[in-house]
Design a protein around this motif. Structure first.
Motif, PDB file in Angstrom:
ATOM      1  N   THR A 151       0.775  -1.276   0.053  1.00 44.88           N
ATOM      2  CA  THR A 151       0.045  -0.032   0.098  1.00 44.88           C
ATOM      3  C   THR A 151       0.711   1.254  -0.077  1.00 44.88           C
ATOM      4  N   LYS A 152       1.894   1.294   0.755  1.00 43.01           N
ATOM      5  CA  LYS A 152       2.980   2.573   0.817  1.00 43.01           C
ATOM      6  C   LYS A 152       3.768   2.666  -0.573  1.00 43.01           C
ATOM      7  N   GLN A 153       3.805   1.419  -1.381  1.00 41.78           N
ATOM      8  CA  GLN A 153       4.493   1.523  -2.625  1.00 41.78           C
ATOM      9  C   GLN A 153       3.714   2.262  -3.483  1.00 41.78           C
ATOM     10  N   TYR A 154       2.433   1.969  -3.626  1.00 39.93           N
ATOM     11  CA  TYR A 154       1.496   2.345  -4.402  1.00 39.93           C
ATOM     12  C   TYR A 154       1.260   3.911  -3.981  1.00 39.93           C
ATOM     13  N   GLU A 155       1.197   4.271  -2.812  1.00 46.02           N
ATOM     14  CA  GLU A 155       1.104   5.738  -2.411  1.00 46.02           C
ATOM     15  C   GLU A 155       2.436   6.705  -2.978  1.00 46.02           C
ATOM     16  N   ALA A 156       3.467   5.945  -2.780  1.00 52.52           N
ATOM     17  CA  ALA A 156       4.673   6.507  -3.384  1.00 52.52           C
ATOM     18  C   ALA A 156       4.525   6.956  -4.693  1.00 52.52           C
ATOM     19  N   MET A 157       4.125   5.880  -5.473  1.00 51.47           N
ATOM     20  CA  MET A 157       4.014   5.967  -7.015  1.00 51.47           C
ATOM     21  C   MET A 157       3.032   6.830  -7.509  1.00 51.47           C
ATOM     22  N   LEU A 158       2.113   6.974  -6.693  1.00 48.47           N
ATOM     23  CA  LEU A 158       1.111   8.096  -7.116  1.00 48.47           C
ATOM     24  C   LEU A 158       1.466   9.521  -6.552  1.00 48.47           C
ATOM     25  N   GLN A 159       2.323   9.310  -5.521  1.00 51.32           N
ATOM     26  CA  GLN A 159       2.822  10.649  -5.222  1.00 51.32           C
ATOM     27  C   GLN A 159       3.684  11.470  -6.115  1.00 51.32           C
ATOM     28  N   ALA A 160       4.420  10.532  -7.055  1.00 54.64           N
ATOM     29  CA  ALA A 160       5.296  11.004  -7.939  1.00 54.64           C
ATOM     30  C   ALA A 160       4.217  11.609  -8.984  1.00 54.64           C
ATOM     31  N   MET A 186      -4.160   3.375 -12.082  1.00 63.03           N
ATOM     32  CA  MET A 186      -2.872   3.538 -12.685  1.00 63.03           C
ATOM     33  C   MET A 186      -2.804   3.825 -14.074  1.00 63.03           C
ATOM     34  N   PHE A 187      -4.055   3.191 -14.789  1.00 59.34           N
ATOM     35  CA  PHE A 187      -4.130   3.646 -16.503  1.00 59.34           C
ATOM     36  C   PHE A 187      -4.612   5.044 -16.541  1.00 59.34           C
ATOM     37  N   ASP A 188      -5.488   5.372 -15.493  1.00 56.58           N
ATOM     38  CA  ASP A 188      -6.223   6.932 -15.689  1.00 56.58           C
ATOM     39  C   ASP A 188      -5.346   8.068 -15.223  1.00 56.58           C
ATOM     40  N   ILE A 189      -4.434   7.832 -14.574  1.00 53.53           N
ATOM     41  CA  ILE A 189      -3.741   8.791 -14.100  1.00 53.53           C
ATOM     42  C   ILE A 189      -2.396   8.893 -15.135  1.00 53.53           C
TER      43      ILE A 189
END
Length: 461
Positions: free
Chosen positions: A368-377, A423-426
């Motif tokens: 969950t923290k990995q996904y948060e970090a990826m979207l934070q980018a 992940m596709f829509d962002i």
């Protein structure tokens, strides 16, 4: 390494492992004791140091329960060379496959890389200075000192030298501040002439091939090549070259061999794949090769001298951790001599639904923290509600029970299905500064089809 282990008690080692791995306290306790025992051995009386051998560990547990992760994190805590190998890729001498000694050579290679990196870090300041001087010499060549000339000519040369030095210092400040990073200069780059060699007819082992390539590479002259690069790129290229010149490779090799011998950890996965069930039907088929692999592994684990391109390494004090699911074979199916070399047996527990919930929430590297970090980018905030995490844990646990139990790796599949649309829509549909909240209802909407439709089970990895 000795000093860092002195500061780490077994309880502290377990606390460090708890930050990344949920549960499995019995396995953590045993590896923590094994790690602390290394410091105890190296600080015992000299005549006993050679006699004290490590207690190798055999981990028994299904895939995805944390066997490899425990060993890998343990090596990071101890700053120790670590290598993971699969027992199934080795074959008995005479069969086609890799020689078991290659695992020790890989460990030494890893150790050399670690020591070289540490030495490079130690000479960074001096190397940076040399690189700056080299770049300045290209931009503003220094004025040669006056050689005994008298009168006005001598005074002019002195003033030229002072002016040159002041100019060089101004340019040095600009290089350090990054103002000149985009300016291009010509530099000489050393090119290695080591060829790729193939041997026709007959087999040549890995060590002999490496030695042949190194010998021929050493005989061939090194050629310099002119390259036009930016100062930023030149700094990186020249820094590598200057740091390499400042490092004594003989010292690196000696220290790496010592580090591998005293601190190395070899993780042998899938050990159950080379265990043959003793059914009393007599030898034959693949069982011959399997037992041969075990007999080849025995002297390595027991303690022997292995030739590497950096020197001879003794495996007596390397810590071996073997692991396997043992679904079909049993630990007692290993040959007795090999069983005796893994005196500590640890059974890892299958993960419960609550374990899945904690794995999603607590570890430093939680998915969950990995996904948060990826979207934070992408400047998008992502939040997982607590009941959504519990629902994800329930679904992952249920799918594991119905399809195939692959442990914590199931969470990657489940989270991937859940997050793929986002992940596709962002950033095309969901733009920057958005806030995505994952709720229990959203989890059910996206994932319930996976659990209900049994026909889809064949597509769930």
């Amino acid at each position: 390494m000795t000093q860092s282990l002195k500061d780490l008690t077994p309880r502290q080692i377990v606390a460090e492992l708890d930050q990344y791995i949920i549960g499995q306290h019995d396995a953590k306790r045993n590896v923590a004791i094994a790690l602390r025992n290394r410091w105890r051995r190296m600080n015992s009386v000299a005549d006993m140091q050679r006699e004290i051998t490590p207690n190798n560990i055999l981990m028994i547990g299904a895939t995805g329960v944390g066997k490899t992760e425990i060993a890998r994190r343990l090596a990071k805590i101890a700053d120790a060379p670590f290598i993971k190998v699969e027992a199934s890729k080795f074959t008995e001498v005479g069969y086609v496959g890799r020689d078991v000694e290659s695992m020790v050579r890989d460990l030494v290679e890893q150790s050399v890389n670690m020591v070289r990196a540490a030495k490079k870090e130690a000479v960074q300041a001096k190397a940076h200075q040399l690189v700056e001087d080299a770049i300045l010499d290209i931009l503003i060549p220094p004025v040669k000192p006056a050689n005994g000339q008298m009168g006005f000519e001598n005074e002019n040369k002195d003033s030229d030298a002072e002016l040159n030095e002041r100019t060089r210092e101004r340019f040095r400040e600009k290089i350090r501040s990054g103002e000149m990073d985009d300016r291009k200069i010509d530099i000489d780059v050393q090119q290695s002439q080591t060829p790729n060699i193939g041997i026709m007819g007959g087999s040549v082992d890995d060590l002999s091939m490496m030695n042949i390539q190194e010998m021929i590479g050493g005989m061939m002259p090194k050629r310099g090549k002119k390259r036009k690069v930016t100062i930023a790129e030149a700094r990186k290229i020249l820094l590598e070259e200057e740091a390499a010149k400042l490092i004594d490779m003989d010292e690196v090799k000696e220290e790496a061999i010592r580090k591998a011998e005293d601190a190395g950890i070899i993780f042998i996965d899938e050990i159950d794949k080379v265990a043959s069930a003793r059914s009393g039907n007599g030898g034959g088929g693949p069982d011959v090769s399997r037992e041969g692999v075990q007999r080849d592994l025995l002297p390595i684990v027991e303690g022997s001298a292995v030739n590497t391109k950096y020197g001879v390494i003794h495996t007596d004090h390397i810590l071996f951790i073997a692991a396997g699911a043992f679904h079909i074979a049993k630990p007692s199916d290993l040959i007795p001599e090999l069983q005796g070399r893994f005196p500590i047996r640890v059974e890892l527990q299958s993960l419960s639904e609550d374990d899945f919930y904690q794995i999603l929430k607590e570890p430093k590297n939680a998915l969950t923290k990995q996904y948060e970090a990826m979207l934070q980018a992408e400047d998008v905030d992502l939040t997982f509600q607590d009941d959504a995490l519990r629902e994800l844990a329930r679904i992952a646990f249920e799918v594991n029970g119905d399809v195939e139990n692959i442990g914590a790796r199931r969470l990657q599949t489940v989270l991937s299905h859940l997050m793929n649309d986002f992940m596709f829509d962002i950033p095309d549909v969901i733009g920057a500064n958005a806030h995505v909240v994952i709720t229990k209802e959203l989890v059910n909407e996206k994932l319930n089809g996976l659990v209900k439709n049994r026909d889809l089970s064949q597509f769930i990895l």
